[in-house]
Structure formats: C-alpha cells, structure tokens
Design a protein around this motif. Structure first.
Motif, PDB file in Angstrom:
ATOM      1  N   GLU A 247       0.740  -1.238  -0.069  1.00 13.40           N
ATOM      2  CA  GLU A 247      -0.079   0.034   0.060  1.00 13.40           C
ATOM      3  C   GLU A 247       0.776   1.076   0.178  1.00 13.40           C
ATOM      4  O   GLU A 247       1.873   1.131   0.744  1.00 13.40           O
TER       5      GLU A 247
ATOM      6  N   LYS B   6       8.285   0.376   4.401  1.00 14.52           N
ATOM      7  CA  LYS B   6       8.434   0.439   5.920  1.00 14.52           C
ATOM      8  C   LYS B   6       8.568  -1.010   6.777  1.00 14.52           C
ATOM      9  O   LYS B   6       7.603  -1.744   6.698  1.00 14.52           O
TER      10      LYS B   6
ATOM     11  N   GLY C 277       8.212  -3.884   9.158  1.00 11.16           N
ATOM     12  CA  GLY C 277       6.933  -4.524   9.858  1.00 11.16           C
ATOM     13  C   GLY C 277       5.667  -4.075   9.347  1.00 11.16           C
ATOM     14  O   GLY C 277       4.843  -4.398   9.910  1.00 11.16           O
ATOM     15  N   SER C 278       5.692  -3.598   8.129  1.00  9.24           N
ATOM     16  CA  SER C 278       3.982  -3.526   7.496  1.00  9.24           C
ATOM     17  C   SER C 278       4.141  -3.623   5.927  1.00  9.24           C
ATOM     18  O   SER C 278       5.241  -4.147   5.168  1.00  9.24           O
ATOM     19  N   SER C 279       2.899  -3.633   5.346  1.00  8.67           N
ATOM     20  CA  SER C 279       3.003  -3.861   3.982  1.00  8.67           C
ATOM     21  C   SER C 279       2.844  -2.308   3.390  1.00  8.67           C
ATOM     22  O   SER C 279       2.628  -2.162   2.113  1.00  8.67           O
ATOM     23  N   ALA C 280       3.152  -1.180   4.195  1.00  6.53           N
ATOM     24  CA  ALA C 280       2.972   0.288   3.560  1.00  6.53           C
ATOM     25  C   ALA C 280       4.496   0.536   2.906  1.00  6.53           C
ATOM     26  O   ALA C 280       5.436   0.071   3.377  1.00  6.53           O
TER      27      ALA C 280
END
Length: 165
Positions: free
Chosen positions: A87, A105, A107-110
């Motif tokens: 994302e 980023k 630890g995320s899917s951003a």
C-alpha cells in the motif's frame, strides 16, 4: 532627580519586560511550528532518505480506493521479497498503472516513494511549517529578513516537490 525622570524609569523597565516577553513568546511559537513540521515530515522522510538496509523495490499501482493505492511489489535490493500487495498513500502524484521506486516501511505492507521525488514530497509538511514560521518571525519578532528567508525556503521546497512529482 527631577520628578519626570523618576516616573519615566518604571515605564522603560516595564516596556523592556514586555518586549522581552513578546520576543520569548514569539520565538517559542516559531520554534514549536518548525519542530512540528520536522515531526510531521520525519515519519515518511526517514524511510525515503535512509534506504540503505531497507527493503527497496518497485511498486506498480493497480488499484486506488479512498486514501490508499495498492499493487504488487517487485524487489530490487538484496534480502527483499516479492509481495502481491503493498500500500502507498494516495496523492495527486500516484497514478494507476504507473511504477514507482519505493522502500518498504519495516514491519508493514506500507511503502513510501524513494529518490528525489520521495525525498522532497516527504518534507512538504516542513515546507509548510517554514512558510507559517516566516510570518511569526517577521511579524512577531520583527526580523523581516529572516522571515523572508524562511518563507522563501518553504516556498522553494514545496515548489520543488510538486515540480519533481
């Protein structure tokens, strides 16, 4: 000592105290505005600027809904893995079908954009803070030259971000 000189001294002291209070208050307000601009920019800027050791790759935008655009992620750095869906924040510069250089980023899917466009876009909130602080510095502190420098720097930063995007 004449009576007029004695009555003038307390007024001059009070004026000096008020002048110092105004300078201290406006200096604090200007500093807080600038710190808030850095704080607002840093969350994205750290990922866009310091990409060494982070997962880097390319994202192709396939779908946009609301505030978020999604698409597959193709890695370009060692240790990064391909993802079916990441994302990115939807802005006027993110268009469906386009491919962007991004960093993930942790630890995320951003993801955030990297390169000159990502760097400049991340610092846009700080550019706005520079513009706002310029008014406080010029008007509240009476430092018009410094106010012009701050305002010009903020305008240049924001303009450069939108030209590059």
């Amino acid at each position: 000592m004449p009576a007029s000189a004695a009555s003038r001294a307390p007024r001059e002291g009070a004026a000096a105290v008020l002048r110092f209070g105004r300078l201290a208050a406006m200096g604090t307000v200007a500093a807080l505005i600038l710190m808030a601009g850095v704080w607002a920019s840093w969350g994205t800027a750290q990922h866009a600027m310091f990409t060494k050791g982070r997962e880097r790759g390319a994202m192709t935008v396939t779908r946009c809904a609301g505030d978020v655009c999604t698409g597959p992620y193709t890695p370009t750095s060692g240790g990064s893995k391909a993802r079916d869906r990441v994302e990115i924040e939807r802005t006027v510069a993110v268009k469906r079908g386009q491919t962007y250089a991004v960093a993930v980023k942790p630890g995320s899917s951003a993801v955030v954009r990297t390169g000159p466009s990502g760097f400049l876009y991340a610092w846009v909130p700080f550019g706005g803070a520079l513009l706002l602080a310029s008014v406080v510095v010029a008007g509240g502190l009476g430092l018009s030259r410094l106010g012009w420098v701050l305002g010009g720097s903020g305008l240049a930063l924001i303009t450069a971000a939108f030209v590059v995007l």
